[in-house]
Design a protein around this motif. Structure first.
Motif, PDB file in Angstrom:
ATOM      1  N   ARG A  46      17.766 -16.395 -22.766  1.00 40.57           N
ATOM      2  CA  ARG A  46      18.775 -17.109 -21.974  1.00 40.57           C
ATOM      3  C   ARG A  46      18.188 -17.866 -20.795  1.00 40.57           C
ATOM      4  O   ARG A  46      18.745 -18.854 -20.350  1.00 40.57           O
ATOM      5  N   VAL A  47      17.047 -17.428 -20.273  1.00 45.97           N
ATOM      6  CA  VAL A  47      16.432 -18.095 -19.131  1.00 45.97           C
ATOM      7  C   VAL A  47      15.389 -19.086 -19.644  1.00 45.97           C
ATOM      8  O   VAL A  47      14.487 -18.725 -20.398  1.00 45.97           O
ATOM      9  N   ARG A  96      15.000 -17.563  -8.266  1.00 46.35           N
ATOM     10  CA  ARG A  96      15.358 -16.149  -8.433  1.00 46.35           C
ATOM     11  C   ARG A  96      16.844 -16.007  -8.753  1.00 46.35           C
ATOM     12  O   ARG A  96      17.229 -15.187  -9.584  1.00 46.35           O
ATOM     13  N   MET A  97      17.663 -16.799  -8.109  1.00 48.17           N
ATOM     14  CA  MET A  97      19.091 -16.762  -8.408  1.00 48.17           C
ATOM     15  C   MET A  97      19.329 -17.214  -9.849  1.00 48.17           C
ATOM     16  O   MET A  97      20.158 -16.641 -10.557  1.00 48.17           O
ATOM     17  N   TYR A  98      18.590 -18.222 -10.287  1.00 49.58           N
ATOM     18  CA  TYR A  98      18.731 -18.728 -11.649  1.00 49.58           C
ATOM     19  C   TYR A  98      18.420 -17.652 -12.688  1.00 49.58           C
ATOM     20  O   TYR A  98      19.095 -17.552 -13.704  1.00 49.58           O
ATOM     21  N   ILE A  99      17.405 -16.830 -12.443  1.00 53.11           N
ATOM     22  CA  ILE A  99      17.060 -15.805 -13.438  1.00 53.11           C
ATOM     23  C   ILE A  99      17.868 -14.524 -13.250  1.00 53.11           C
ATOM     24  O   ILE A  99      17.675 -13.556 -13.976  1.00 53.11           O
ATOM     25  N   GLY A 100      18.786 -14.516 -12.301  1.00 46.13           N
ATOM     26  CA  GLY A 100      19.690 -13.392 -12.134  1.00 46.13           C
ATOM     27  C   GLY A 100      19.302 -12.404 -11.052  1.00 46.13           C
ATOM     28  O   GLY A 100      19.912 -11.350 -10.927  1.00 46.13           O
ATOM     29  N   LYS A 101      18.313 -12.720 -10.256  1.00 48.50           N
ATOM     30  CA  LYS A 101      17.875 -11.841  -9.176  1.00 48.50           C
ATOM     31  C   LYS A 101      18.492 -12.331  -7.861  1.00 48.50           C
ATOM     32  O   LYS A 101      17.809 -12.863  -6.991  1.00 48.50           O
ATOM     33  N   TRP A 102      19.796 -12.126  -7.744  1.00 50.20           N
ATOM     34  CA  TRP A 102      20.564 -12.674  -6.622  1.00 50.20           C
ATOM     35  C   TRP A 102      20.170 -12.077  -5.286  1.00 50.20           C
ATOM     36  O   TRP A 102      20.103 -12.791  -4.275  1.00 50.20           O
ATOM     37  N   VAL A 146      13.371 -10.515 -18.382  1.00 47.58           N
ATOM     38  CA  VAL A 146      14.808 -10.847 -18.405  1.00 47.58           C
ATOM     39  C   VAL A 146      15.229 -11.257 -19.815  1.00 47.58           C
ATOM     40  O   VAL A 146      16.264 -10.811 -20.322  1.00 47.58           O
ATOM     41  N   ASN A 147      14.429 -12.082 -20.459  1.00 48.15           N
ATOM     42  CA  ASN A 147      14.777 -12.548 -21.816  1.00 48.15           C
ATOM     43  C   ASN A 147      14.716 -11.426 -22.839  1.00 48.15           C
ATOM     44  O   ASN A 147      15.430 -11.452 -23.839  1.00 48.15           O
TER      45      ASN A 147
END
Length: 132
Positions: free
Chosen positions: A71-72, A91-97, A128-129
């Motif tokens: 997904r990333v 980082r926000m894009y890969i879900g690490k808010w 992540v993927n």
């Protein structure tokens, strides 16, 4: 025989190669040691940078075999890191808010986190993927 997915883009690789004396394209293709050497030696005084013009297709194939698609998107994450990394957008894009917001408030942890991500972003994305 399984076919490698296209995780990295030659186009992005060549765009980063334009700044190759910083090692950006080598970091993108998952070669942090030589990327660091390129950074501190200005692309081996320009010689290594010029040779890399011809090595990018091979580096792209190796990255496609090594890293997992999902997904990333690697290219999007790397563009965000390269141009907005101090603000944590990648980082926000890969879900690490949480760490993304921390980077935003501290300018990439005063640059140290930004450099850390240059070394580890491909592996972070692969993790992540892999956790689909």
């Amino acid at each position: 025989m399984t076919q490698a997915s296209d995780t990295h883009s030659k186009t992005v690789g060549y765009i980063l190669w334009l700044f190759g004396f910083t090692g950006a394209h080598r970091f993108y293709y998952g070669k942090p040691v030589t990327g660091t050497i390129w950074f501190f030696t200005l692309g081996l005084l320009g010689i290594g940078w010029l040779i890399d013009l011809f090595l990018i297709p091979a580096m792209d194939r190796q990255a496609d075999l090594r890293f997992q698609s999902g997904r990333v998107n690697y290219s999007v994450a790397w563009i965000l890191l390269t141009f907005l990394g101090f603000f944590g957008v990648h980082r926000m894009y890969i879900g690490k808010w949480v760490t993304g917001l921390l980077y935003l408030c501290t300018l990439g942890l005063a640059g140290i986190g930004y450099l850390y991500d240059y070394w580890t972003l491909n592996d972070q994305i692969t993790v992540v993927n892999a956790s689909k």
